[in-house]
Design a protein around this motif. Sequence first.
Motif, mmCIF file in Angstrom:
data_model
loop_
_atom_site.group_PDB
_atom_site.id
_atom_site.type_symbol
_atom_site.label_atom_id
_atom_site.label_comp_id
_atom_site.label_asym_id
_atom_site.label_seq_id
_atom_site.Cartn_x
_atom_site.Cartn_y
_atom_site.Cartn_z
ATOM 1 N N GLY A 27 38.477 -18.894 6.460
ATOM 2 C CA GLY A 27 39.845 -19.368 6.102
ATOM 3 C C GLY A 27 40.215 -18.453 5.052
ATOM 4 N N ARG A 28 40.472 -19.107 4.121
ATOM 5 C CA ARG A 28 40.680 -18.558 2.656
ATOM 6 C C ARG A 28 39.716 -17.764 2.162
ATOM 7 N N TYR A 80 38.852 -29.279 0.183
ATOM 8 C CA TYR A 80 38.128 -29.124 1.752
ATOM 9 C C TYR A 80 36.759 -29.776 1.749
ATOM 10 N N GLN A 137 37.982 -23.908 6.253
ATOM 11 C CA GLN A 137 36.886 -24.719 7.492
ATOM 12 C C GLN A 137 35.411 -24.685 6.771
ATOM 13 N N GLN A 158 44.037 -22.802 3.900
ATOM 14 C CA GLN A 158 43.058 -23.606 4.584
ATOM 15 C C GLN A 158 41.467 -23.069 4.706
#
Length: 122
Positions: free
Chosen positions: A26-27, A111, A3, A1
């Motif tokens: 996140g990632r 995303y 953000q 994920q």
Amino acid sequence: QVQLVESGGGLVQAGGSLRLSCAASGRTFSNTAMAWFRQAPGKQRELVATITRSGTTSYADSVKGRFTISRDNTKNTVYLQMNSLKPEDTAVYYCAARTGGSAYYTSSYNYWGQGTQVTVSS
């Protein structure tokens, strides 16, 4: 994920400048390709600029020479420097991230941020 949180939008006069920021969490950010899109009222979302993991950039013809996309992997942030702004640049600007696919297709982006409003007055 991943953000994404955009900031830096606002109201500016034609000919002025703004810098948008997009903070990612996140990632692993350095492994993620990024882009800025925009959507004006009543229009489709359009791609503004892209930047790959290695820093290669591309721009829509309408912003080429005026906008610059960049990234700082130490801060997990991507930027959009917008100069010589025009009223037609007025839109909600979105930051987006992709883990694969083509940089030029909206559907490649997994995303999205919430968007930040940019308004350019004449």
